[in-house]
Design a protein around this motif. Structure first.
Motif, mmCIF file in Angstrom:
data_model
loop_
_atom_site.group_PDB
_atom_site.id
_atom_site.type_symbol
_atom_site.label_atom_id
_atom_site.label_comp_id
_atom_site.label_asym_id
_atom_site.label_seq_id
_atom_site.Cartn_x
_atom_site.Cartn_y
_atom_site.Cartn_z
ATOM 1 N N VAL A 71 -7.772 -2.561 8.105
ATOM 2 C CA VAL A 71 -6.473 -2.373 7.459
ATOM 3 C C VAL A 71 -6.553 -2.805 6.000
ATOM 4 O O VAL A 71 -7.097 -3.853 5.673
ATOM 5 C CB VAL A 71 -5.371 -3.160 8.213
ATOM 6 N N GLY A 72 -6.034 -1.953 5.116
ATOM 7 C CA GLY A 72 -5.989 -2.252 3.691
ATOM 8 C C GLY A 72 -7.185 -1.753 2.903
ATOM 9 O O GLY A 72 -7.196 -1.835 1.685
ATOM 10 N N GLY A 80 -9.888 17.981 10.137
ATOM 11 C CA GLY A 80 -10.280 19.374 10.296
ATOM 12 C C GLY A 80 -11.552 19.595 9.505
ATOM 13 O O GLY A 80 -12.590 19.016 9.808
ATOM 14 N N SER A 81 -11.486 20.393 8.443
ATOM 15 C CA SER A 81 -12.652 20.624 7.585
ATOM 16 C C SER A 81 -12.419 20.113 6.161
ATOM 17 O O SER A 81 -13.204 20.405 5.273
ATOM 18 C CB SER A 81 -12.982 22.117 7.553
ATOM 19 N N GLU A 82 -11.344 19.334 5.951
ATOM 20 C CA GLU A 82 -11.015 18.845 4.619
ATOM 21 C C GLU A 82 -11.254 17.338 4.516
ATOM 22 O O GLU A 82 -11.077 16.605 5.484
ATOM 23 C CB GLU A 82 -9.543 19.133 4.300
ATOM 24 N N PHE A 83 -11.633 16.903 3.307
ATOM 25 C CA PHE A 83 -11.828 15.487 3.036
ATOM 26 C C PHE A 83 -10.580 14.933 2.363
ATOM 27 O O PHE A 83 -10.011 15.557 1.474
ATOM 28 C CB PHE A 83 -13.044 15.281 2.115
ATOM 29 N N HIS A 84 -10.168 13.747 2.792
ATOM 30 C CA HIS A 84 -9.008 13.078 2.216
ATOM 31 C C HIS A 84 -9.376 11.638 1.898
ATOM 32 O O HIS A 84 -10.190 11.026 2.581
ATOM 33 C CB HIS A 84 -7.828 13.097 3.190
ATOM 34 N N LEU A 85 -8.727 11.097 0.870
ATOM 35 C CA LEU A 85 -8.932 9.716 0.460
ATOM 36 C C LEU A 85 -7.655 8.957 0.715
ATOM 37 O O LEU A 85 -6.562 9.453 0.440
ATOM 38 C CB LEU A 85 -9.263 9.667 -1.039
ATOM 39 N N GLY A 86 -7.779 7.757 1.255
ATOM 40 C CA GLY A 86 -6.583 6.969 1.449
ATOM 41 C C GLY A 86 -6.867 5.592 1.997
ATOM 42 O O GLY A 86 -8.010 5.227 2.260
ATOM 43 N N GLU A 87 -5.799 4.870 2.177
ATOM 44 C CA GLU A 87 -5.871 3.504 2.687
ATOM 45 C C GLU A 87 -5.584 3.524 4.186
ATOM 46 O O GLU A 87 -4.634 4.152 4.640
ATOM 47 C CB GLU A 87 -4.838 2.647 1.963
ATOM 48 N N VAL A 98 -2.837 6.514 4.372
ATOM 49 C CA VAL A 98 -1.745 6.658 3.408
ATOM 50 C C VAL A 98 -2.331 6.827 2.016
ATOM 51 O O VAL A 98 -3.422 6.361 1.761
ATOM 52 C CB VAL A 98 -0.785 5.444 3.446
ATOM 53 N N PRO A 99 -1.734 7.531 1.087
ATOM 54 C CA PRO A 99 -0.348 7.974 1.099
ATOM 55 C C PRO A 99 -0.106 9.318 1.770
ATOM 56 O O PRO A 99 1.022 9.779 1.816
ATOM 57 C CB PRO A 99 -0.020 8.073 -0.391
ATOM 58 N N GLN A 100 -1.129 9.976 2.307
ATOM 59 C CA GLN A 100 -0.928 11.300 2.902
ATOM 60 C C GLN A 100 -0.180 11.253 4.229
ATOM 61 O O GLN A 100 0.257 12.271 4.733
ATOM 62 C CB GLN A 100 -2.281 12.014 3.130
ATOM 63 N N MET A 101 -0.088 10.057 4.835
ATOM 64 C CA MET A 101 0.567 9.872 6.131
ATOM 65 C C MET A 101 -0.076 10.722 7.221
ATOM 66 O O MET A 101 0.589 11.374 8.014
ATOM 67 C CB MET A 101 2.076 10.145 6.033
ATOM 68 N N ILE A 102 -1.408 10.714 7.238
ATOM 69 C CA ILE A 102 -2.155 11.432 8.265
ATOM 70 C C ILE A 102 -2.406 10.469 9.420
ATOM 71 O O ILE A 102 -2.989 9.406 9.234
ATOM 72 C CB ILE A 102 -3.496 11.951 7.714
ATOM 73 N N CYS A 103 -1.957 10.835 10.608
ATOM 74 C CA CYS A 103 -2.212 10.016 11.786
ATOM 75 C C CYS A 103 -3.669 10.220 12.190
ATOM 76 O O CYS A 103 -4.138 11.349 12.319
ATOM 77 C CB CYS A 103 -1.285 10.409 12.927
ATOM 78 N N LEU A 104 -4.412 9.128 12.368
ATOM 79 C CA LEU A 104 -5.843 9.232 12.635
ATOM 80 C C LEU A 104 -6.188 9.246 14.121
ATOM 81 O O LEU A 104 -7.344 9.247 14.488
ATOM 82 C CB LEU A 104 -6.587 8.079 11.946
ATOM 83 N N TRP A 115 -15.162 9.158 7.457
ATOM 84 C CA TRP A 115 -16.471 9.615 6.984
ATOM 85 C C TRP A 115 -17.233 8.488 6.301
ATOM 86 O O TRP A 115 -18.438 8.376 6.403
ATOM 87 C CB TRP A 115 -16.281 10.797 6.030
ATOM 88 N N GLY A 116 -16.518 7.630 5.565
ATOM 89 C CA GLY A 116 -17.158 6.519 4.867
ATOM 90 C C GLY A 116 -16.133 5.678 4.122
ATOM 91 O O GLY A 116 -15.016 6.111 3.886
ATOM 92 N N GLY A 117 -16.557 4.475 3.760
ATOM 93 C CA GLY A 117 -15.685 3.556 3.042
ATOM 94 C C GLY A 117 -15.949 3.575 1.547
ATOM 95 O O GLY A 117 -17.083 3.771 1.109
#
Length: 132
Positions: A71-72, A80-87, A98-104, A115-117
């Motif tokens: 957390v944090g 899916g097939s897209e990469f996203h960055l978030g906390e 977050v901030p995309q509010m994607i449930c993992l 995918w990685g930190g």
């Protein structure tokens, strides 16, 4: 007198005050182990990094070994097939990016995986508009 009598390979005279503050040259390769097979460099795009002070074109250093969420911390997540960055955060005990509010959790229509930190962000300086 012979020449050998005056040869001295050590320091002579007064020592410079600066020598005790001399530092090793900074190497991003050594600092972040850029040659390691688990380290990746990404150029930020998409505008989602504003919350984390990441601008378009900045370099994001990602470690694939950091795929156990905390957390944090910031992560690159495949949805899916897209990469996203978030906390990574928990909302009502469910993991979200977050901030995309994607449930993992994989109960949705898509599969999400970390995918990685993020270990570092290299800010590419650009002069703000209107400043001469």
């Amino acid at each position: 007198m012979h020449q050998e009598e005056f040869e001295y390979e050590g320091q002579t005279g007064f020592q410079s005050a600066c020598t005790e503050y001399a530092q090793k040259t900074l190497s991003l390769d050594e600092l972040f182990a850029l040659k390691a097979p688990n380290i990746y460099l990404w150029r930020a795009s998409g505008g989602q990094g504003k919350k984390f002070h990441i601008k378009e074109g900045d370099i994001v250093i990602v470690d694939r070994k950091l795929n156990r969420p905390k957390v944090g911390h910031l992560y690159v997540v495949i949805v899916g097939s897209e990469f996203h960055l978030g906390e990574y955060t928990l909302i009502q005990n469910k993991p979200f990016l977050v901030p995309q509010m994607i449930c993992l959790q994989n109960e949705m229509d898509f599969e999400a995986q970390i995918w990685g930190g993020i270990v570092a962000i290299v800010n590419i300086y650009s002069k703000p508009e209107g400043i001469g």
